[in-house]
Design a protein around this motif. Sequence first.
Motif, mmCIF file in Angstrom:
data_model
loop_
_atom_site.group_PDB
_atom_site.id
_atom_site.type_symbol
_atom_site.label_atom_id
_atom_site.label_comp_id
_atom_site.label_asym_id
_atom_site.label_seq_id
_atom_site.Cartn_x
_atom_site.Cartn_y
_atom_site.Cartn_z
ATOM 1 N N MET A 47 59.111 33.777 34.027
ATOM 2 C CA MET A 47 57.876 34.355 34.603
ATOM 3 C C MET A 47 57.144 33.255 35.383
ATOM 4 O O MET A 47 56.020 32.871 35.055
ATOM 5 N N GLY A 48 57.817 32.753 36.431
ATOM 6 C CA GLY A 48 57.316 31.606 37.175
ATOM 7 C C GLY A 48 55.922 31.808 37.749
ATOM 8 O O GLY A 48 55.181 30.843 37.947
ATOM 9 N N TYR A 49 55.559 33.067 38.003
ATOM 10 C CA TYR A 49 54.227 33.329 38.576
ATOM 11 C C TYR A 49 53.110 32.826 37.667
ATOM 12 O O TYR A 49 52.016 32.525 38.126
ATOM 13 N N LEU A 50 53.388 32.689 36.355
ATOM 14 C CA LEU A 50 52.338 32.259 35.429
ATOM 15 C C LEU A 50 51.988 30.780 35.606
ATOM 16 O O LEU A 50 50.861 30.364 35.337
ATOM 17 N N SER A 51 52.979 29.982 36.034
ATOM 18 C CA SER A 51 52.726 28.535 36.132
ATOM 19 C C SER A 51 52.490 28.074 37.564
ATOM 20 O O SER A 51 52.256 26.906 37.811
ATOM 21 N N ARG A 52 52.544 29.015 38.520
ATOM 22 C CA ARG A 52 52.454 28.629 39.925
ATOM 23 C C ARG A 52 51.134 27.923 40.243
ATOM 24 O O ARG A 52 51.114 26.902 40.897
ATOM 25 N N ASP A 53 50.033 28.445 39.730
ATOM 26 C CA ASP A 53 48.740 27.864 40.067
ATOM 27 C C ASP A 53 47.737 28.167 38.944
ATOM 28 O O ASP A 53 46.916 29.074 39.060
ATOM 29 N N PRO A 54 47.809 27.402 37.826
ATOM 30 C CA PRO A 54 46.947 27.714 36.675
ATOM 31 C C PRO A 54 45.454 27.853 37.015
ATOM 32 O O PRO A 54 44.824 28.829 36.582
ATOM 33 N N PRO A 55 44.866 26.934 37.834
ATOM 34 C CA PRO A 55 43.430 27.108 38.104
ATOM 35 C C PRO A 55 43.118 28.453 38.760
ATOM 36 O O PRO A 55 42.072 29.052 38.510
ATOM 37 N N GLN A 56 44.048 28.948 39.559
ATOM 38 C CA GLN A 56 43.843 30.239 40.210
ATOM 39 C C GLN A 56 43.814 31.381 39.175
ATOM 40 O O GLN A 56 43.007 32.294 39.273
ATOM 41 N N ARG A 57 44.697 31.312 38.161
ATOM 42 C CA ARG A 57 44.729 32.355 37.128
ATOM 43 C C ARG A 57 43.495 32.331 36.241
ATOM 44 O O ARG A 57 43.185 33.297 35.558
ATOM 45 N N ALA A 58 42.821 31.191 36.230
ATOM 46 C CA ALA A 58 41.628 31.081 35.385
ATOM 47 C C ALA A 58 40.360 31.380 36.179
ATOM 48 O O ALA A 58 39.250 31.228 35.675
ATOM 49 N N ASP A 59 40.540 31.806 37.431
ATOM 50 C CA ASP A 59 39.380 31.954 38.309
ATOM 51 C C ASP A 59 39.344 33.360 38.931
ATOM 52 O O ASP A 59 40.217 33.720 39.725
ATOM 53 N N ALA A 60 38.313 34.127 38.576
ATOM 54 C CA ALA A 60 38.213 35.506 39.062
ATOM 55 C C ALA A 60 38.011 35.575 40.582
ATOM 56 O O ALA A 60 38.251 36.622 41.189
ATOM 57 N N ARG A 61 37.617 34.449 41.199
ATOM 58 C CA ARG A 61 37.447 34.462 42.660
ATOM 59 C C ARG A 61 38.771 34.681 43.387
ATOM 60 O O ARG A 61 38.795 35.048 44.549
ATOM 61 N N THR A 62 39.893 34.445 42.678
ATOM 62 C CA THR A 62 41.204 34.750 43.246
ATOM 63 C C THR A 62 41.300 36.239 43.582
ATOM 64 O O THR A 62 41.974 36.640 44.525
ATOM 65 N N LEU A 63 40.602 37.058 42.804
ATOM 66 C CA LEU A 63 40.684 38.511 42.986
ATOM 67 C C LEU A 63 39.550 39.048 43.857
ATOM 68 O O LEU A 63 39.733 40.003 44.601
ATOM 69 N N LEU A 64 38.377 38.472 43.702
ATOM 70 C CA LEU A 64 37.220 38.906 44.510
ATOM 71 C C LEU A 64 36.385 37.658 44.819
ATOM 72 O O LEU A 64 35.778 37.065 43.915
ATOM 73 N N LYS A 65 36.401 37.296 46.112
ATOM 74 C CA LYS A 65 35.777 36.015 46.515
ATOM 75 C C LYS A 65 34.313 35.935 46.083
ATOM 76 O O LYS A 65 33.824 34.899 45.651
ATOM 77 N N GLN A 66 33.603 37.067 46.173
ATOM 78 C CA GLN A 66 32.158 37.055 45.908
ATOM 79 C C GLN A 66 31.825 37.352 44.444
ATOM 80 O O GLN A 66 30.679 37.673 44.120
ATOM 81 N N VAL A 67 32.804 37.266 43.546
ATOM 82 C CA VAL A 67 32.562 37.705 42.157
ATOM 83 C C VAL A 67 31.424 36.910 41.490
ATOM 84 O O VAL A 67 31.319 35.695 41.637
ATOM 85 N N ARG A 68 30.554 37.632 40.772
ATOM 86 C CA ARG A 68 29.507 36.969 39.985
ATOM 87 C C ARG A 68 29.605 37.385 38.517
ATOM 88 O O ARG A 68 29.115 36.679 37.638
#
Length: 373
Positions: A47-68
């Motif tokens: 499941m290589g997608y899990l390790s591709r970019d850990p900070p991105q997976r921990a950051d909701a801005r990956t899904l919605l830039k303006q997330v609050r």
Amino acid sequence: MNATHATIRQIAGLYGFDVVGVSSGAPLEDALEPLRAWCDQGYEGEMGYLSRDPPQRADARTLLKQVRSVISLAVNYWHPAPPFEAEARYGRVARYAWGRDYHDVLLPRLEALGKALADALPGASRSRAACDHSPFLERAAAVRAGLGFFGKNTCLLMPRKGSWWFLGEVLLDVELPPTEPVRTDHCGTCTDCLTACPTEAFVEPFVLDARRCISYLTIELKGPIPHEHRAGLGPWIFGCDVCQDVCPFNRFAQQAPWPELAPEQGVGPRLDLLEVLALKDDAAFAARFQDTPLLRPGRRGLLRNAAVVARNVEATAAVPLLERLAREDPEPLIRGHALWALAGLDDDAARRAAEVSRTDDDPFVREEAGAVL
Ligand code: B12
Ligand code: SF4
Ligand code: SF4
């Protein structure tokens, strides 16, 4: 509960979500190190997608830039089942997959809820729904929103509700007051899940080596199931529930309210191995499993699993089918696993098939044939 939370709960309830928590849209800092450490060990396997970019997976801005704010929601999927009897013929399906595919069921409702919340909450204009497939740490977000805590089996556990719950999120571009997190370590000295795991997949409490987990081996893994784990699968043809079945927090599970998730809407708790092994091609497979999570591994993956389980539950009635698959199936993965299954069910049939397969074009099949002979 403050007025904003009351409004969110009331609207979420209209869409069928009765467990709701709110947290900030800031990165999930506490979860980043455990995720990195997990990936560094290679526990994610294929499941290589899990390790591709850990900070991105921990950051909701990956899904919605303006997330609050992140609204975490949980949906009960528990249904009672009669005790499983292998009867030398059946494979077991994990509970989450008994009904219709939960992604198809949850996402449209989460999207509709997101729009309703963006309309109702002052200052909100954008929303984004997420469930499972999105690159986001859903359990860590649910913990931060106060839905529950991490169990030693790594599942999100709710103190009085257990873990038979799907998670989903609605991200919003407005800052909302967070709900209180559950801070106590509620597992205490219990280690039931860790010792019950049939494939010894827990490296330590809270850490799962996914490569050993039956859920990974039967659903995510594309290639052969390693020999050392085949017997460990036992009757599990798709997913596994052992580490949740033994959890004391799940003793008080209540029947799931969403009709789409009921066993009658999908494959239910068990599959007839003979029926699965007889599925001739991808079209027959797709017709049988459409709208269910079992489509994910494809015919090659599910027939691979069925062959392994047939041997594990001593399904001798499957021998003629397995013999045909070992000789004729166009898919080497299926031919090889059928040979392994035959070796545990019928010596003569296994030898006959292996004699033919030792000159197979495919090296994996030749290897399995060699092991039989
Ligand atoms: C990849 C994946 C898998 C993999 C890996 C599982 C795993 N434990 O990592 C496999 C295929 C094995 C799998 C299996 C299952 N999965 Co899955 N899976 C996912 C997915 C897509 C990503 C999970 C992930 O990021 N893993 C990487 C690890 C490092 O992250 P993590 O599990 O969040 O781990 C955190 C904790 O370990 C924590 N942590 C680390 N150390 C410590 C120490 C302490 C003290 C604490 C408190 C916390 C802590 O930090 C980590 C980072 O946040 C999520 C959906 C999503 N987008 O989040 C669904 C998800 C986790 N799966 C889900 C389900 C239902 C299952 C199964 C039950 C299905 C089944 N019956 O077969 C099994 C359960 C197996 C198990 N014991 O976990 C649900 C879980 C719901 C819940 N109540 O927890 C999710 C959330 C999907 C959903 N939307 O509902 N899954
Ligand atoms: S789902 Fe099954 S194989 Fe995976 S960790 Fe839990 S008990 Fe072990
Ligand atoms: S079985 Fe015990 S240790 Fe495992 S998650 Fe449940 S309470 Fe925690």
